[in-house]
Design an enzyme around this catalytic site. Sequence first.
Site, PDB file in Angstrom:
ATOM      1  N   ASP A   1      13.933  49.076  -4.784  1.00 47.88           N
ATOM      2  CA  ASP A   1      12.728  49.712  -4.248  1.00 47.88           C
ATOM      3  C   ASP A   1      13.077  50.710  -3.143  1.00 47.88           C
ATOM      4  O   ASP A   1      12.237  51.037  -2.300  1.00 47.88           O
ATOM      5  CB  ASP A   1      11.782  48.650  -3.672  1.00 47.88           C
TER       6      ASP A   1
ATOM      7  N   ASP B   1       9.749  32.837  -2.365  1.00 45.28           N
ATOM      8  CA  ASP B   1      10.571  31.738  -2.867  1.00 45.28           C
ATOM      9  C   ASP B   1       9.920  30.384  -2.589  1.00 45.28           C
ATOM     10  O   ASP B   1       9.778  29.551  -3.478  1.00 45.28           O
ATOM     11  CB  ASP B   1      11.981  31.803  -2.264  1.00 45.28           C
TER      12      ASP B   1
ATOM     13  N   ASP C   1      23.625  41.253  -0.921  1.00 46.33           N
ATOM     14  CA  ASP C   1      24.843  41.061  -0.124  1.00 46.33           C
ATOM     15  C   ASP C   1      25.624  39.817  -0.505  1.00 46.33           C
ATOM     16  O   ASP C   1      26.720  39.595   0.025  1.00 46.33           O
ATOM     17  CB  ASP C   1      24.497  40.999   1.362  1.00 46.33           C
TER      18      ASP C   1
ATOM     19  N   ASP D   1      20.425  37.920  -3.607  1.00 44.93           N
ATOM     20  CA  ASP D   1      20.240  39.035  -2.691  1.00 44.93           C
ATOM     21  C   ASP D   1      21.491  39.892  -2.759  1.00 44.93           C
ATOM     22  O   ASP D   1      22.604  39.391  -3.007  1.00 44.93           O
ATOM     23  CB  ASP D   1      20.013  38.528  -1.269  1.00 44.93           C
TER      24      ASP D   1
END
Length: 432
Positions: free
Chosen positions: A101, A250, A158, A156
Amino acid sequence: MAILATFALLFAALFAVCCLLLAAFIGSLLYMVVLHHRLKEAGLRREEMLLSTPLPADADLPHVVVQIPSFNEGAVVRRGAESAAALDWPRDKLHIQLLDDSTDETAEMVRQVAAELRARGFDVVALQRTDRSGYKGGALHEAMQKTPHDFFAIFDVDYIPPTDFLRVCMRPFFAEPKTAFVQARFDFLNPHENALTEMQMVTLDAHLGIEQATRCWAGHPLPFNGTCGIWQRAAIDAGGGWKGDTVTEDLDLTYRGWVKGWRALFLTSVGVPGELPADTKTWLRQQQRWQDGFRHVSMRMFPEILKSRDITPSAKLAALLHLCMALNQPVLLVGVASGILAGLLAPSLVPLLLTLFVITVAWVLVCATTFLRAGHNFIRGGEIPPLEFGVVLMRFVGGQIATVVRSFGVHFRKMFSKPKPVVFDRTPKRGN
């Protein structure tokens, strides 16, 4: 004077109630430590058994979609995508979705990385939206509609999963097909970068090693941690799908699926390293987002849990106690305010108020110290000596005070400003 005395007693009573509530909330962490030691042997044995479940032949393995959400995180996009491509799974059954995004140069970088991986024979698509509707939850929901497959590994951007992540973490689904998701444990790329990251390591190890592991072993609701896990489509659909009207999508989906009868598995033995925020400003923003999201989900799910006829009373109690942790800060702020007002209106009450305050603080410190040290011992084998750990504990206390002060400022400003829509304030990554 009688009216002032009455108000003073009312504020003092409110202060006492807040102290008792805080003592109960924090005392639940001590209970988790006791329960952890009671259930650890059986829980680890079950985990070992599930992870020894044989996988089918490669030709019979299911398709897995790896989803990597990102927003203006160009420093780690390439590394995250390549770590997904390195996963050991049949090439024709591994599908990678880069859910981007971004509004900066990251967007072009995502397209370039996807094209390079496709040229190497990987099924990689860059799903880029023109707006952030629903934020991470919205991106996950839209991406699910673009694939027919049933398993979704979410990272995610990272986080760097080990190459055998799917070979290990898919096994429990074959042993227990009604598993909603399998959650791996966070590990860290920069735990000793500075005092802040070391404090976060200790705090998250306690959350994962004590809270998450024990909830799993005890059959309590197990919240998804947002990354480093595999969901199956049937469980997502049963919970009503990913939604973007809270900043903790989540936790939200976890409870909606749990109310529908789906249960999850936490793996203590599988660690996936990711990056910890290394500056205080970023960390405080992250903590605020988590706290706000926890409150959103709590308000939404309390009625659902209470009215459910399929959840046992003990399971309801475990869920409600967990969600009540969202009230820590509001209760603390109300308690401090009421205590100060009681002391100002009736100075004679100050010794009693201070005594109750000191007892509460002492209890909180005992519970927090026991909880944090138990998590560190379980995950890290007590690698930080006790005296150094005491320093880390002091940093933890300072961090909690800072989050309360920041939260108070945020809520105070909200009182005098127009309501704003929920915004997902993503934690920036540096690529360490």
